[in-house]
Design a protein around this motif. Sequence first.
Motif, PDB file in Angstrom:
ATOM      1  N   SER A  58       0.785  -1.237   0.000  1.00 45.58           N
ATOM      2  CA  SER A  58       0.000   0.000   0.000  1.00 45.58           C
ATOM      3  C   SER A  58       0.821   1.293   0.000  1.00 45.58           C
ATOM      4  N   ASN A  59       2.054   1.259   0.467  1.00 43.36           N
ATOM      5  CA  ASN A  59       2.928   2.449   0.395  1.00 43.36           C
ATOM      6  C   ASN A  59       4.358   2.035   0.775  1.00 43.36           C
ATOM      7  N   GLY A  60       5.270   2.967   0.698  1.00 42.75           N
ATOM      8  CA  GLY A  60       6.670   2.655   0.999  1.00 42.75           C
ATOM      9  C   GLY A  60       6.890   2.299   2.457  1.00 42.75           C
ATOM     10  N   THR A  61       6.113   2.916   3.329  1.00 44.00           N
ATOM     11  CA  THR A  61       6.253   2.636   4.768  1.00 44.00           C
ATOM     12  C   THR A  61       5.807   1.208   5.066  1.00 44.00           C
ATOM     13  N   ALA A  62       4.705   0.782   4.438  1.00 49.09           N
ATOM     14  CA  ALA A  62       4.241  -0.603   4.592  1.00 49.09           C
ATOM     15  C   ALA A  62       5.292  -1.565   4.034  1.00 49.09           C
ATOM     16  N   ALA A  63       5.942  -1.155   2.938  1.00 47.45           N
ATOM     17  CA  ALA A  63       6.995  -1.989   2.338  1.00 47.45           C
ATOM     18  C   ALA A  63       8.147  -2.180   3.332  1.00 47.45           C
ATOM     19  N   LEU A  64       8.512  -1.108   4.025  1.00 52.80           N
ATOM     20  CA  LEU A  64       9.577  -1.199   5.025  1.00 52.80           C
ATOM     21  C   LEU A  64       9.145  -2.083   6.199  1.00 52.80           C
ATOM     22  N   HIS A  65       7.921  -1.875   6.652  1.00 57.97           N
ATOM     23  CA  HIS A  65       7.412  -2.637   7.799  1.00 57.97           C
ATOM     24  C   HIS A  65       7.399  -4.140   7.487  1.00 57.97           C
ATOM     25  N   ILE A  74      19.913  10.816   7.606  1.00 57.19           N
ATOM     26  CA  ILE A  74      19.391  11.669   6.529  1.00 57.19           C
ATOM     27  C   ILE A  74      18.512  10.803   5.626  1.00 57.19           C
ATOM     28  N   THR A  75      17.260  10.701   6.051  1.00 58.62           N
ATOM     29  CA  THR A  75      16.270   9.928   5.318  1.00 58.62           C
ATOM     30  C   THR A  75      14.896  10.324   5.822  1.00 58.62           C
ATOM     31  N   PHE A  76      13.857   9.820   5.153  1.00 60.37           N
ATOM     32  CA  PHE A  76      12.513  10.018   5.681  1.00 60.37           C
ATOM     33  C   PHE A  76      12.364   9.117   6.915  1.00 60.37           C
ATOM     34  N   THR A  77      11.560   9.562   7.860  1.00 57.67           N
ATOM     35  CA  THR A  77      11.484   8.881   9.165  1.00 57.67           C
ATOM     36  C   THR A  77      11.133   7.392   9.056  1.00 57.67           C
ATOM     37  N   SER A  78      10.382   7.011   8.015  1.00 59.38           N
ATOM     38  CA  SER A  78       9.949   5.607   7.888  1.00 59.38           C
ATOM     39  C   SER A  78      11.113   4.620   7.855  1.00 59.38           C
ATOM     40  N   SER A  79      12.252   5.034   7.271  1.00 58.00           N
ATOM     41  CA  SER A  79      13.391   4.099   7.168  1.00 58.00           C
ATOM     42  C   SER A  79      13.815   3.621   8.557  1.00 58.00           C
ATOM     43  N   ALA A  80      13.623   4.483   9.551  1.00 60.71           N
ATOM     44  CA  ALA A  80      13.947   4.108  10.934  1.00 60.71           C
ATOM     45  C   ALA A  80      12.716   3.527  11.636  1.00 60.71           C
ATOM     46  N   GLU A  91      17.534  -2.411   1.478  1.00 62.97           N
ATOM     47  CA  GLU A  91      17.886  -1.182   0.749  1.00 62.97           C
ATOM     48  C   GLU A  91      16.637  -0.315   0.607  1.00 62.97           C
ATOM     49  N   ASP A  92      16.711   0.909   1.098  1.00 61.32           N
ATOM     50  CA  ASP A  92      15.599   1.845   0.891  1.00 61.32           C
ATOM     51  C   ASP A  92      15.873   2.580  -0.421  1.00 61.32           C
ATOM     52  N   SER A  93      15.202   2.104  -1.479  1.00 62.23           N
ATOM     53  CA  SER A  93      15.422   2.647  -2.826  1.00 62.23           C
ATOM     54  C   SER A  93      14.287   3.550  -3.276  1.00 62.23           C
ATOM     55  N   CYS A  94      13.571   4.120  -2.311  1.00 61.85           N
ATOM     56  CA  CYS A  94      12.415   4.960  -2.669  1.00 61.85           C
ATOM     57  C   CYS A  94      12.783   6.065  -3.653  1.00 61.85           C
ATOM     58  N   HIS A  95      14.038   6.558  -3.546  1.00 61.54           N
ATOM     59  CA  HIS A  95      14.440   7.694  -4.382  1.00 61.54           C
ATOM     60  C   HIS A  95      15.085   7.253  -5.690  1.00 61.54           C
ATOM     61  N   ALA A  96      15.227   5.932  -5.894  1.00 59.05           N
ATOM     62  CA  ALA A  96      16.154   5.561  -6.973  1.00 59.05           C
ATOM     63  C   ALA A  96      15.726   4.433  -7.907  1.00 59.05           C
ATOM     64  N   PHE A 146      10.447   0.455  -2.470  1.00 61.04           N
ATOM     65  CA  PHE A 146      10.173   1.626  -3.315  1.00 61.04           C
ATOM     66  C   PHE A 146       8.847   2.243  -2.876  1.00 61.04           C
ATOM     67  N   SER A 147       8.671   3.527  -3.200  1.00 61.86           N
ATOM     68  CA  SER A 147       7.411   4.224  -2.886  1.00 61.86           C
ATOM     69  C   SER A 147       6.843   4.822  -4.169  1.00 61.86           C
ATOM     70  N   PHE A 148       5.525   4.852  -4.250  1.00 60.27           N
ATOM     71  CA  PHE A 148       4.869   5.469  -5.415  1.00 60.27           C
ATOM     72  C   PHE A 148       4.072   6.701  -5.008  1.00 60.27           C
ATOM     73  N   VAL A 173       5.422  12.460  -5.565  1.00 58.95           N
ATOM     74  CA  VAL A 173       6.659  13.114  -6.029  1.00 58.95           C
ATOM     75  C   VAL A 173       7.710  12.113  -6.521  1.00 58.95           C
ATOM     76  N   LYS A 174       7.429  10.834  -6.371  1.00 55.27           N
ATOM     77  CA  LYS A 174       8.434   9.830  -6.747  1.00 55.27           C
ATOM     78  C   LYS A 174       8.433   9.590  -8.271  1.00 55.27           C
ATOM     79  N   HIS A 175       9.402   8.778  -8.740  1.00 59.75           N
ATOM     80  CA  HIS A 175       9.528   8.535 -10.189  1.00 59.75           C
ATOM     81  C   HIS A 175       8.262   7.939 -10.776  1.00 59.75           C
ATOM     82  N   HIS A 221      15.329  18.265   2.667  1.00 58.80           N
ATOM     83  CA  HIS A 221      15.384  16.802   2.818  1.00 58.80           C
ATOM     84  C   HIS A 221      16.729  16.430   3.399  1.00 58.80           C
ATOM     85  N   TYR A 222      16.808  16.077   4.628  1.00 63.76           N
ATOM     86  CA  TYR A 222      15.750  15.943   5.612  1.00 63.76           C
ATOM     87  C   TYR A 222      16.218  16.570   6.917  1.00 63.76           C
ATOM     88  N   ILE A 223      15.278  16.802   7.808  1.00 65.11           N
ATOM     89  CA  ILE A 223      15.668  17.088   9.191  1.00 65.11           C
ATOM     90  C   ILE A 223      16.220  15.757   9.714  1.00 65.11           C
TER      91      ILE A 223
HETATM   92  C1  LIG Z   1      13.549   7.435   1.664  1.00 57.80           C
HETATM   93  C2  LIG Z   1      12.097   7.140   1.906  1.00 57.80           C
HETATM   94  N1  LIG Z   1      11.764   6.034   2.595  1.00 57.80           N
HETATM   95  C3  LIG Z   1      10.475   5.724   2.823  1.00 57.80           C
HETATM   96  C4  LIG Z   1       9.436   6.514   2.378  1.00 57.80           C
HETATM   97  C5  LIG Z   1       8.031   6.146   2.695  1.00 57.80           C
HETATM   98  O1  LIG Z   1       7.229   5.986   1.574  1.00 57.80           O
HETATM   99  P1  LIG Z   1       5.655   6.280   1.629  1.00 57.80           P
HETATM  100  O2  LIG Z   1       5.466   7.756   1.719  1.00 57.80           O
HETATM  101  O3  LIG Z   1       5.142   5.694   0.352  1.00 57.80           O
HETATM  102  O4  LIG Z   1       5.130   5.566   2.830  1.00 57.80           O
HETATM  103  C6  LIG Z   1       9.741   7.661   1.637  1.00 57.80           C
HETATM  104  C7  LIG Z   1       8.675   8.517   1.063  1.00 57.80           C
HETATM  105  O5  LIG Z   1       8.328   9.554   1.431  1.00 57.80           O
HETATM  106  C8  LIG Z   1      11.090   8.001   1.418  1.00 57.80           C
HETATM  107  O6  LIG Z   1      11.426   9.112   0.746  1.00 57.80           O
END
Ligand SMILES: Cc1ncc(COP(=O)(O)O)c(C=O)c1O
Length: 386
Positions: A54-61, A80-86, A156-161, A187-189, A192-194, A327-329
């Motif tokens: 359903s989203n990149g965060t669910a993919a990480l989980h 230096i990443t979006f909080t979901s990676s942690a 690997e968090d490849s959301c950006h790549a 990956f995330s869709f 703003v992603k690819h 990108h990012y605090i």
């Molecule tokens: C590096 C990174 N990881 C994880 C996410 C989480 O993806 P999503 O917003 O689809 O849950 C994002 C997206 O914002 C991201 O940029």
Amino acid sequence: MKIIPYGKQYISELDIQAVVSVLQEDFLTQGPKVKEFEDKFASYIGSQYAVAVSNGTAALHLSALALGVREGSRVITSPITFTSSANCIRFCGGSIEFCDIDPNTNCLDINAVRTKLESATKGTYQGIIPVDFAGYAVDMEAFRKLASEYDMWILEDSCHAPGGFFNAQDGSQQNCGNGMFADAAIFSFHPVKHIACGEGGMITTNDPNIYNKLLLLRSHGITKDPNALTKNDGAWYYEMQSLGYNYRMPDLLCALGISQLDRAQEGLKIRREIAKNYLKAFSSLPVTISKSSLHPGHAFHLFVIQVDERKALYDYLKENGISAQIHYIPVHKQPYYVELYGEQVFKHAEAYYERCLSIPMYPSLSSNDQTYVIETIVQFYKQNHV
Ligand SMILES: Cc1ncc(COP(=O)(O)O)c(C=O)c1O
């Protein structure tokens, strides 16, 4: 006033038709478009398997669960990443450990990770989550070598790549998330992603065990597969074999994903052209651009500049209709993590944060708009006599 954002989706007539045609079919969710999207995505990236969620965060989980993260697990990532990676490690009750970034790439510093691993007994840490930040492909071969020495997995968090690559030791191009070195990649869709689906995510892997776990966890832990059932009462019969979630990506959005994926290479090419223009335009300004931006495999989800007068430039761009972003605090500075782990210092991450600014980067950025962005930045420096 027209606003030029830092990132933006592009929806074509074909995208709209793809979604409309699903609306006219029998399935809104869990129909044939899911597998079609997964197969096309796996072949684009070069992995054996792909699981849409359903989203990149669910993919990480789900990846963290499939890799065995639980209470007591200790996993390393970049601040230096979006909080979901942690956060994905915290969802599973594990503890997340930050290591500083390499200022040349703004990605997790492999030497900082090595030092951390060397200072603890083997087995202290279970996994590493490198992030292909901004679209720069981390050298996953080097991380694999290090992780294997310590019996650790890599997510690997490849959301950006998606479409980004690095060059391996043998000179071959290795796509982000192709499963050659990392155990799984995500990956995330997000718009703003690819590949923009509104919401959506994908996990790629070459490991059939991880793949099967992901399929189960994505849909309530329930299976109907006759080969996996412990008994079979009839054609209706299903079993919940683990505690799963509803992290499914609906057919509607997968149809949009398939259509977007058809244009992904073209979008990547335009992003790289936009980057070239920025690099040329800023060469005589007091603007730092990471050396990683020169790598041909950079996927340019973001174009980050670093400047001393960041706040003034951010405000100036905003006054002139350009919506830049930060990108990012650093994640370890977020109040949740400060409360959990106390104040921590990662000097390169913090120095980067003080100066970073993401300026407009997306395939539908017109050349007039890019010229306007460049001229506005040039004008800022003329006025400020820096
Ligand atoms: C590096 C990174 N990881 C994880 C996410 C989480 O993806 P999503 O917003 O689809 O849950 C994002 C997206 O914002 C991201 O940029």
